[in-house]
Every structure is written in C-alpha cells, then in structure tokens.
Design a protein around this motif. Structure first.
Motif, PDB file in Angstrom:
ATOM      1  N   UNK A 147     -29.459 -46.871  -6.917  1.00 17.41           N
ATOM      2  CA  UNK A 147     -28.477 -46.966  -5.836  1.00 17.41           C
ATOM      3  C   UNK A 147     -27.887 -45.604  -5.522  1.00 17.41           C
ATOM      4  N   UNK A 148     -27.433 -44.894  -6.535  1.00 20.12           N
ATOM      5  CA  UNK A 148     -26.833 -43.582  -6.316  1.00 20.12           C
ATOM      6  C   UNK A 148     -27.838 -42.608  -5.711  1.00 20.12           C
ATOM      7  N   UNK A 149     -29.084 -42.665  -6.185  1.00 21.62           N
ATOM      8  CA  UNK A 149     -30.128 -41.812  -5.625  1.00 21.62           C
ATOM      9  C   UNK A 149     -30.337 -42.074  -4.143  1.00 21.62           C
ATOM     10  N   UNK A 150     -30.329 -43.326  -3.750  1.00 21.70           N
ATOM     11  CA  UNK A 150     -30.496 -43.691  -2.344  1.00 21.70           C
ATOM     12  C   UNK A 150     -29.310 -43.228  -1.495  1.00 21.70           C
ATOM     13  N   UNK A 166     -29.766 -36.641 -10.108  1.00 20.25           N
ATOM     14  CA  UNK A 166     -29.612 -36.602 -11.567  1.00 20.25           C
ATOM     15  C   UNK A 166     -29.436 -35.160 -12.037  1.00 20.25           C
ATOM     16  N   UNK A 167     -28.522 -34.971 -12.963  1.00 20.69           N
ATOM     17  CA  UNK A 167     -28.244 -33.650 -13.506  1.00 20.69           C
ATOM     18  C   UNK A 167     -28.742 -33.542 -14.941  1.00 20.69           C
ATOM     19  N   UNK A 187     -28.199 -42.149 -21.394  1.00 20.09           N
ATOM     20  CA  UNK A 187     -27.222 -42.077 -20.319  1.00 20.09           C
ATOM     21  C   UNK A 187     -27.604 -40.926 -19.395  1.00 20.09           C
ATOM     22  N   UNK A 188     -27.290 -41.088 -18.107  1.00 26.78           N
ATOM     23  CA  UNK A 188     -27.642 -40.107 -17.088  1.00 26.78           C
ATOM     24  C   UNK A 188     -26.383 -39.637 -16.368  1.00 26.78           C
ATOM     25  N   UNK A 189     -26.287 -38.333 -16.191  1.00 24.60           N
ATOM     26  CA  UNK A 189     -25.206 -37.767 -15.397  1.00 24.60           C
ATOM     27  C   UNK A 189     -25.730 -37.577 -13.982  1.00 24.60           C
ATOM     28  N   UNK A 190     -25.070 -38.239 -13.032  1.00 21.91           N
ATOM     29  CA  UNK A 190     -25.425 -38.138 -11.617  1.00 21.91           C
ATOM     30  C   UNK A 190     -24.315 -37.372 -10.900  1.00 21.91           C
ATOM     31  N   UNK A 191     -24.687 -36.614  -9.868  1.00 18.84           N
ATOM     32  CA  UNK A 191     -23.677 -35.902  -9.100  1.00 18.84           C
ATOM     33  C   UNK A 191     -24.050 -35.870  -7.636  1.00 18.84           C
ATOM     34  N   UNK A 192     -23.020 -35.613  -6.834  1.00 20.58           N
ATOM     35  CA  UNK A 192     -23.227 -35.434  -5.400  1.00 20.58           C
ATOM     36  C   UNK A 192     -22.293 -34.329  -4.949  1.00 20.58           C
ATOM     37  N   UNK A 193     -22.857 -33.333  -4.293  1.00 26.21           N
ATOM     38  CA  UNK A 193     -22.049 -32.247  -3.727  1.00 26.21           C
ATOM     39  C   UNK A 193     -21.432 -32.747  -2.425  1.00 26.21           C
TER      40      UNK A 193
END
Length: 142
Positions: free
Chosen positions: A111-114, A119-120, A132-138
């Motif tokens: 969902x976050x990818x879409x 992914x960081x 666990x995965x750290x996700x980010x969005x600039x």
C-alpha cells in the motif's frame, strides 16, 4: 545520594506533564529540534462517532507514523487512505520534509509503495523475531 525509586508510569500520570516541561526547557537551551512532539489525527463520521486515527511524532522535520488504526466495522471503505493522506498533509504543514513508518506487515509495504513511499531499510529478526521495514516518503511543499 539518597535512595532512588524507579517505576513505570502510565500515559496519564502527572509525571508525563512534568517531564514534557523539563524536555522543553532542555530543548530551548541547546537544540529545539531534538524533542519529539506527539500528535494525533482522528477520523469521525457525520454524527461524531470515531472511525479511526493516527498517532505520530514530529521531530526536526521528520514525521514518524507510529500507529494508524480503523475500527473493524469501518474498514475497506478508504478511511486508512484518507488518514494516511491527512498525516502527510498535516506533517508538511507542520514543517516536515519527510514522513516515515516501520512495519512488518507486507500489505502495508504494498500500500505504501503504491502511494509513493519507498523502502529504506529491512531489519531481519527484529521485533518479535520478524523482519521489519522502514518506509519513507519525501514531502514536497509544491
């Protein structure tokens, strides 16, 4: 030095207010961006019943999503997407340049990818022995 008693306190304890004031004074003396500001967003329906919400911290231009939840009866109606968009908007308005979220839920990753998150970091055998995965969005102010 006298005897010291260390104990765990609840979220509603008077200590929390005292500690927040202490941190604010310390932040003012050396670096105002060091303190995490705790924030919440709430979604409610037309009659005021709660649908869901977001809990996050804002610190030094980084908005860290801690929790997002929607009531079971309200799921699969787009409320999580609305809450996530509101989180990004409120974070940007508060001066954040990046939002981030740790998750072990592969559905959240998709969902976050879409929605433009990337992914960081992947951390195997982390909390609960899971990856666990750290996700980010600039965030872009434009």
């Amino acid at each position: 030095m006298g005897e010291t008693n260390i104990r765990e306190v609840t979220r509603d304890d008077e200590f929390r207010d005292w500690f927040e004031e202490l941190l604010e004074r310390e932040d003012a003396s050396y670096d105002a961006d060091a303190h995490a500001e705790e924030r919440w967003l709430v979604a409610s329906n037309a009659i005021g019943d709660w649908i869901g919400g977001v809990h996050y911290h804002l610190r030094g231009g980084v908005s860290h999503l801690l929790e997002l939840a929607v009531a079971p009866a309200e799921r699969h109606q787009g409320h999580a997407h609305e809450l996530l968009a509101a989180f990004e908007e409120h974070s940007l308005e508060a001066g954040a340049h990046v939002v981030e979220f740790w998750t072990e839920d592969t559905r959240s990753l998709a969902l976050l990818g879409a929605l433009g998150w990337t992914p960081v970091l992947a951390r195997p055998n982390y909390i609960g022995g899971r990856t666990w995965h750290l996700m980010e969005k600039r965030l872009d102010a434009a």
